[in-house]
Design a protein around this motif. Structure first.
Motif, mmCIF file in Angstrom:
data_model
loop_
_atom_site.group_PDB
_atom_site.id
_atom_site.type_symbol
_atom_site.label_atom_id
_atom_site.label_comp_id
_atom_site.label_asym_id
_atom_site.label_seq_id
_atom_site.Cartn_x
_atom_site.Cartn_y
_atom_site.Cartn_z
ATOM 1 N N ASN A 305 0.810 -1.213 0.000
ATOM 2 C CA ASN A 305 0.000 0.000 0.000
ATOM 3 C C ASN A 305 0.847 1.269 0.000
ATOM 4 O O ASN A 305 0.484 2.267 -0.626
ATOM 5 C CB ASN A 305 -0.961 -0.009 1.187
ATOM 6 N N GLU A 306 1.978 1.235 0.700
ATOM 7 C CA GLU A 306 2.855 2.402 0.692
ATOM 8 C C GLU A 306 3.437 2.631 -0.696
ATOM 9 O O GLU A 306 3.558 3.771 -1.151
ATOM 10 C CB GLU A 306 3.973 2.244 1.722
ATOM 11 N N TYR A 307 3.794 1.542 -1.363
ATOM 12 C CA TYR A 307 4.329 1.700 -2.716
ATOM 13 C C TYR A 307 3.258 2.260 -3.654
ATOM 14 O O TYR A 307 3.526 3.150 -4.463
ATOM 15 C CB TYR A 307 4.863 0.369 -3.260
ATOM 16 N N ILE A 308 2.033 1.755 -3.539
ATOM 17 C CA ILE A 308 0.934 2.268 -4.364
ATOM 18 C C ILE A 308 0.723 3.753 -4.096
ATOM 19 O O ILE A 308 0.633 4.568 -5.023
ATOM 20 C CB ILE A 308 -0.370 1.483 -4.080
ATOM 21 N N MET A 309 0.646 4.118 -2.832
ATOM 22 C CA MET A 309 0.345 5.494 -2.444
ATOM 23 C C MET A 309 1.396 6.481 -2.948
ATOM 24 O O MET A 309 1.059 7.566 -3.425
ATOM 25 C CB MET A 309 0.245 5.588 -0.921
ATOM 26 N N THR A 310 2.664 6.108 -2.857
ATOM 27 C CA THR A 310 3.723 7.041 -3.243
ATOM 28 C C THR A 310 3.992 7.025 -4.746
ATOM 29 O O THR A 310 4.174 8.080 -5.355
ATOM 30 C CB THR A 310 5.026 6.726 -2.495
ATOM 31 N N LEU A 323 5.787 -4.260 -7.922
ATOM 32 C CA LEU A 323 4.715 -4.712 -7.041
ATOM 33 C C LEU A 323 4.844 -6.216 -6.791
ATOM 34 O O LEU A 323 4.696 -6.690 -5.663
ATOM 35 C CB LEU A 323 3.363 -4.383 -7.686
ATOM 36 N N ASN A 324 5.153 -6.952 -7.832
ATOM 37 C CA ASN A 324 5.299 -8.404 -7.697
ATOM 38 C C ASN A 324 6.518 -8.804 -6.873
ATOM 39 O O ASN A 324 6.547 -9.893 -6.296
ATOM 40 C CB ASN A 324 5.361 -9.059 -9.075
ATOM 41 N N THR A 325 7.542 -7.935 -6.831
ATOM 42 C CA THR A 325 8.694 -8.255 -5.991
ATOM 43 C C THR A 325 8.332 -8.135 -4.509
ATOM 44 O O THR A 325 8.957 -8.767 -3.662
ATOM 45 C CB THR A 325 9.900 -7.340 -6.290
ATOM 46 N N ILE A 326 7.332 -7.306 -4.206
ATOM 47 C CA ILE A 326 6.868 -7.178 -2.818
ATOM 48 C C ILE A 326 5.991 -8.368 -2.452
ATOM 49 O O ILE A 326 6.125 -8.951 -1.376
ATOM 50 C CB ILE A 326 6.091 -5.862 -2.620
ATOM 51 N N ALA A 327 5.096 -8.735 -3.359
ATOM 52 C CA ALA A 327 4.208 -9.877 -3.132
ATOM 53 C C ALA A 327 3.838 -10.487 -4.477
ATOM 54 O O ALA A 327 3.207 -9.828 -5.319
ATOM 55 C CB ALA A 327 2.948 -9.442 -2.388
ATOM 56 N N LYS A 328 4.231 -11.719 -4.679
ATOM 57 C CA LYS A 328 3.988 -12.404 -5.951
ATOM 58 C C LYS A 328 2.488 -12.442 -6.258
ATOM 59 O O LYS A 328 1.665 -12.771 -5.398
ATOM 60 C CB LYS A 328 4.547 -13.819 -5.890
ATOM 61 N N GLY A 329 2.136 -12.093 -7.488
ATOM 62 C CA GLY A 329 0.742 -12.127 -7.919
ATOM 63 C C GLY A 329 -0.037 -10.860 -7.614
ATOM 64 O O GLY A 329 -1.199 -10.720 -8.032
ATOM 65 N N SER A 330 0.588 -9.915 -6.904
ATOM 66 C CA SER A 330 -0.149 -8.710 -6.518
ATOM 67 C C SER A 330 -0.470 -7.820 -7.711
ATOM 68 O O SER A 330 -1.479 -7.108 -7.709
ATOM 69 C CB SER A 330 0.649 -7.915 -5.476
ATOM 70 N N ALA A 331 0.351 -7.870 -8.757
ATOM 71 C CA ALA A 331 0.099 -7.030 -9.930
ATOM 72 C C ALA A 331 -1.209 -7.411 -10.611
ATOM 73 O O ALA A 331 -1.977 -6.543 -11.034
ATOM 74 C CB ALA A 331 1.262 -7.132 -10.909
ATOM 75 N N ASP A 332 -1.482 -8.716 -10.713
ATOM 76 C CA ASP A 332 -2.739 -9.159 -11.332
ATOM 77 C C ASP A 332 -3.936 -8.687 -10.521
ATOM 78 O O ASP A 332 -4.950 -8.234 -11.078
ATOM 79 C CB ASP A 332 -2.766 -10.685 -11.457
ATOM 80 N N GLU A 333 -3.838 -8.775 -9.205
ATOM 81 C CA GLU A 333 -4.932 -8.322 -8.347
ATOM 82 C C GLU A 333 -5.159 -6.817 -8.492
ATOM 83 O O GLU A 333 -6.294 -6.345 -8.552
ATOM 84 C CB GLU A 333 -4.621 -8.654 -6.881
ATOM 85 N N LEU A 334 -4.069 -6.067 -8.569
ATOM 86 C CA LEU A 334 -4.211 -4.623 -8.689
ATOM 87 C C LEU A 334 -4.848 -4.237 -10.023
ATOM 88 O O LEU A 334 -5.699 -3.342 -10.072
ATOM 89 C CB LEU A 334 -2.849 -3.945 -8.547
ATOM 90 N N ALA A 368 -5.523 5.913 -5.282
ATOM 91 C CA ALA A 368 -4.580 5.135 -4.473
ATOM 92 C C ALA A 368 -5.300 4.287 -3.451
ATOM 93 O O ALA A 368 -5.039 3.081 -3.334
ATOM 94 C CB ALA A 368 -3.583 6.075 -3.790
ATOM 95 N N SER A 369 -6.230 4.894 -2.727
ATOM 96 C CA SER A 369 -6.955 4.130 -1.694
ATOM 97 C C SER A 369 -7.815 3.023 -2.314
ATOM 98 O O SER A 369 -7.991 1.958 -1.726
ATOM 99 C CB SER A 369 -7.818 5.050 -0.834
ATOM 100 N N GLY A 370 -8.320 3.268 -3.514
ATOM 101 C CA GLY A 370 -9.113 2.257 -4.203
ATOM 102 C C GLY A 370 -8.295 1.069 -4.678
ATOM 103 O O GLY A 370 -8.848 -0.007 -4.949
ATOM 104 N N LEU A 371 -6.976 1.272 -4.777
ATOM 105 C CA LEU A 371 -6.087 0.195 -5.228
ATOM 106 C C LEU A 371 -5.406 -0.542 -4.065
ATOM 107 O O LEU A 371 -4.718 -1.528 -4.273
ATOM 108 C CB LEU A 371 -5.000 0.762 -6.154
ATOM 109 N N PHE A 372 -5.628 -0.041 -2.850
ATOM 110 C CA PHE A 372 -4.976 -0.662 -1.689
ATOM 111 C C PHE A 372 -5.429 -2.114 -1.506
ATOM 112 O O PHE A 372 -6.556 -2.482 -1.829
ATOM 113 C CB PHE A 372 -5.323 0.104 -0.400
ATOM 114 N N PHE A 373 -4.496 -2.889 -0.937
ATOM 115 C CA PHE A 373 -4.784 -4.294 -0.644
ATOM 116 C C PHE A 373 -5.411 -4.452 0.744
ATOM 117 O O PHE A 373 -5.231 -3.621 1.614
ATOM 118 C CB PHE A 373 -3.486 -5.120 -0.727
#
Length: 373
Positions: A305-310, A323-334, A368-373
């Motif tokens: 979420n911090e990466y998304i926000m900034t 994003l995927n380096t932080i959490a695998k598969g997170s790019a597809d979800e976003l 940004a808030s709409g894209l948060f996990f």
């Protein structure tokens, strides 16, 4: 690379809109300076030996310090850390502090960048804000700093408040262009709780801020900056090519930094840390050899979420691979969460990067808030 932020918690007077931590009394300035230097010593291992690329004096009003006091702080940092030879060293300053003697003295320090809090070139606006300076001091301070040989200058402006007509807003921008300032930070007036402005509005002594006015003046701002060759590299920040704020850009790109002083925040990629926002308690704790700070370990969700926000706020955008380096598969979800913003044409995708459109910049925080996990 890493950065240093020094919070100087003193101001001559309280601006009606400001909720930053400060005191209008400088009675204990010497004691605070001693505490700041001692905290730098106590925190010497926080950045794990990383080279210091930027030093930023914020506040409050750092320009209330004498040039020698600023040098003492910088010298303490250079004694304990490796500081890059081309380090960006910024001093936030109010125009009324930048008299000829002060600028001449600062020329002998390692400060090489000024952030000047102009806010407006109209006296009625400055009085409404309860600023300590007047418009003639604002223009004179910029010219004085330039004449002394400083070229790396940024100025702050505020828009979206009742006194500011579109005509006045354009005149404020034209004055900045006339002064050849290479970097501009422009902020929409926000009403923070516990400020004088909030109290005035609650008591019906002032009208509330108008979102439509703010949006319209933001669009004027973006167009004027484009017309004059400025890059819109972060929602509130514009610069001529290459003149980014290195310190603030590091914040947005997740670079480590150490914050010194009451209310200052720190980040080391694994946790965030923040000091108590109380001058007396801060100095008392530091004097006893303790760090008056709280720490929050960052979870995977926090880091996403911090990466998304900034990142979404910047010209460099939100990179899906990172994003995927932080959490695998997170790019597809976003990308699934982002569909409605693509449909509204608030964001676009170029290669593996998501960027705001000009219209999307009006809704950056909501996106940004709409894209948060």
């Amino acid at each position: 690379m890493a950065g240093f932020y020094i919070h100087i918690p003193f101001c001559k007077q309280a601006c009606h809109y400001c909720d930053f931590h400060f005191s209008t009394s400088v009675k204990y300035k010497d004691e605070m300076l001693h505490a700041l230097i001692k905290e730098i010593q106590l925190q010497k291992n926080y950045l794990n030996g990383e080279t210091i690329e930027t030093i930023y004096f914020g506040g409050g009003t750092p320009s209330v310090l004498e040039a020698g006091e600023i040098s003492r702080i910088i010298n303490t940092i250079t004694e304990l850390h490796t500081v890059a030879s081309n380090a960006e060293i910024t001093l936030e300053a109010n125009p009324d502090d930048l008299n000829e003697a002060k600028v001449k003295a600062l020329r002998k320090t390692d400060v090489n960048r000024f952030s000047i809090g102009i806010q407006s070139f109209f006296d009625d606006d400055l009085i409404w804000m309860n600023r300590a300076h007047r418009s003639n001091q604002a223009e004179a301070s910029v010219k004085r700093v330039q004449d002394a040989g400083f070229q790396n200058i940024t100025a702050d402006l505020i828009y979206g408040y009742p006194l500011l007509s579109d005509t006045k807003w354009k005149q404020n921008l034209d004055k900045l262009f006339e002064l050849s300032i290479p970097h501009v930070s422009a902020y929409s007036m926000t009403v923070e709780p516990q400020t004088a402005l909030a109290a005035f509005i609650n008591k019906k002594k002032q009208p509330p801020m108008n979102d439509q006015q703010s949006a319209a003046q933001f669009m004027v701002l973006m167009q004027a900056m484009t017309d004059h060759g400025f890059e819109h590299y972060e929602i509130s920040n514009f610069c001529t090519p290459g003149n980014y704020s290195r310190h603030n850009s590091n914040y947005w790109q997740g670079v480590k930094y150490l914050g010194i002083g009451p209310s200052a925040h720190s980040y080391n990629s694994e946790a965030r840390q923040w000091n108590i926002a109380n001058n007396a308690k801060y100095m008392q704790e530091i004097e006893s050899g303790k760090l008056p700070a709280e720490t929050e370990e960052l979870t995977e969700e926090n880091r996403l979420n911090e990466y998304i926000m900034t990142s979404i706020r910047t010209i460099w955008g939100l990179n899906l691979n990172r994003l995927n380096t932080i959490a695998k598969g997170s790019a597809d979800e976003l990308q699934k969460a982002a569909r409605s913003y693509f449909d509204k044409e608030w964001i676009i995708q170029k290669d593996d990067t998501i960027l705001l459109t000009p219209t999307g910049k009006l809704y950056a925080d909501n996106i940004a808030s709409g894209l948060f996990f």
